[in-house]
Design a protein around this motif. Structure first.
Motif, short mmCIF file in Angstrom:
data_model
loop_
_atom_site.label_atom_id
_atom_site.label_comp_id
_atom_site.label_asym_id
_atom_site.label_seq_id
_atom_site.Cartn_x
_atom_site.Cartn_y
_atom_site.Cartn_z
N LYS A 280 0.87 -1.18 0.00
CA LYS A 280 0.00 0.00 0.00
C LYS A 280 0.91 1.23 0.00
N SER B 72 2.52 5.08 -0.75
CA SER B 72 2.03 6.47 -0.74
C SER B 72 3.20 7.37 -1.10
N TYR C 24 0.73 13.31 -0.89
CA TYR C 24 0.64 14.42 0.05
C TYR C 24 1.64 15.49 -0.38
N ARG D 281 0.85 11.36 8.30
CA ARG D 281 -0.47 11.08 7.73
C ARG D 281 -0.54 9.65 7.21
N PHE D 282 0.47 9.26 6.43
CA PHE D 282 0.40 7.93 5.81
C PHE D 282 0.68 6.80 6.80
N LYS E 102 -0.58 6.90 9.76
CA LYS E 102 -1.93 6.73 10.33
C LYS E 102 -2.81 5.94 9.36
N GLU E 103 -2.63 6.20 8.07
CA GLU E 103 -3.46 5.51 7.07
C GLU E 103 -2.97 4.11 6.76
N LYS E 104 -1.96 3.68 7.52
CA LYS E 104 -1.43 2.31 7.41
C LYS E 104 -0.80 2.00 6.05
N SER E 105 -0.19 3.03 5.46
CA SER E 105 0.58 2.76 4.25
C SER E 105 1.82 2.00 4.70
#
Ligand code: GDP
Length: 296
Positions: free
Chosen positions: A131, A133, A160, A178-179, A181-184
């Protein structure tokens, strides 16, 4: 790819030696001379070429070989091993693991193909089930964020960046947070390149690396920069601890010798090569198959 010419020249030097009636010191020396010439013409650094020559000489002691030994084969094997040696720093680079968050920071001069390569790298891993980012920490070049955004959108990869913020360290940290947190599991940070090697650029790389603590720093190098490769790679290595190299534009007129210099300067392996402008023009780099292909 002009690299093929290097392979062709080395193969010819080996073939010429094979045509000699006896493989004596002179035939061996002539062969090494031709190989050195081919490497120099491909922009391999002079010191590396003389080291390579010395290493092959050391590896092959014609006088000590028992009668009946296939000397040609021994010399060919030594040349193959030494070319592999030049491209293999001896330690593998960090490789991201699916499901485990990693940060990979890209560094390199402007125009080296860094932004394009970030997306190729993300896309490659996306196809493998990661995943990924993308974070644009290039606040220096107008249009850098737009370019990354465009590439990321095309590849359907979250990104981002900011049009307003001028502090690359701040953006890099925000993006990584941010990423995370988004589990990238593969957060890729694209950085500024400027036009040339300058103190401010290296200081910026040092700060971004310190703030984001990347698991891997990849140095992206234009394959056609030739003799300048060694110094450039070394300068980046000193500011951010480069752990891998990607050589771009090997589809064009690159002589490729710069790749050997970058490995030597960073003591890091080439992990991928760029072979075109499109997302799929990206190949995993493996030393032995590469050298085999080079030598035909
Ligand atoms: P950056 O300034 O380092 O971020 O470089 P870019 O990613 O903007 O690339 C600069 C130019 O090189 C663009 O026109 C890219 O399409 C092109 N480019 C990047 N990688 C390759 C490659 O492997 N082969 C070719 N032919 N062009 C490439």
């Amino acid at each position: 790819m002009v690299l093929a010419q290097l392979g062709g020249s080395i193969s010819r030097a080996l073939a010429q030696m094979s045509n000699a009636t006896v493989i004596d010191d002179k035939a061996f020396a002539d062969c090494l001379h031709e190989i050195a010439r081919a490497l120099l013409q491909s922009d391999v650094q002079i010191r590396m070429v003389s080291d390579m020559r010395a290493n092959i000489r050391r590896a092959v002691n014609l006088d000590a070989l028992p009668a009946g030994t296939n000397k040609r084969r021994i010399i060919q094997q030594a040349v193959f091993a030494e070319l592999c040696n030049m491209l293999d720093p001896g330690k593998p680079s960090f490789t991201p693991t699916k499901g485990k968050p990693s940060v990979v920071m890209f560094v390199g001069l402007q125009g080296s193909g860094k932004t394009t390569t970030c997306t190729k790298y993300a896309h490659y891993h996306q196809l493998k089930g990661f995943k990924p980012s993308l974070v644009c920490a290039d606040t220096f070049r107008a249009g850098a964020f737009d370019q990354l955004k465009q590439n990321a959108t095309k590849a359907k990869i979250p990104y981002y960046g900011s049009y307003m913020e001028s502090d690359p360290v701040k953006i890099a940290v925000e993006g990584v947070e941010r990423f995370r947190k988004e589990k990238s599991d593969l957060i890729i940070v694209d950085t500024s390149g400027r036009h040339k090697q300058e103190a401010a650029l290296f200081e910026e790389m040092r700060q971004v690396a310190e703030a984001t603590k990347p698991d891997l720093v990849i140095f992206v190098m234009d394959g056609s920069i030739g003799q300048a490769a060694f110094d450039q790679a070394q300068a980046f290595k000193q500011s951010a601890s480069v752990g891998a190299v990607i050589v771009t534009k090997l589809d064009g007129h690159a002589k490729g010798g710069g790749a050997l210099s970058a490995v030597a300067a960073t003591k890091s392996p080439v992990v991928f090569i760029g072979t075109g402008e499109h997302m799929q023009d990206f190949e995993v780099f493996d030393v032995k198959p590469f050298v085999s292909r080079l030598l035909g």
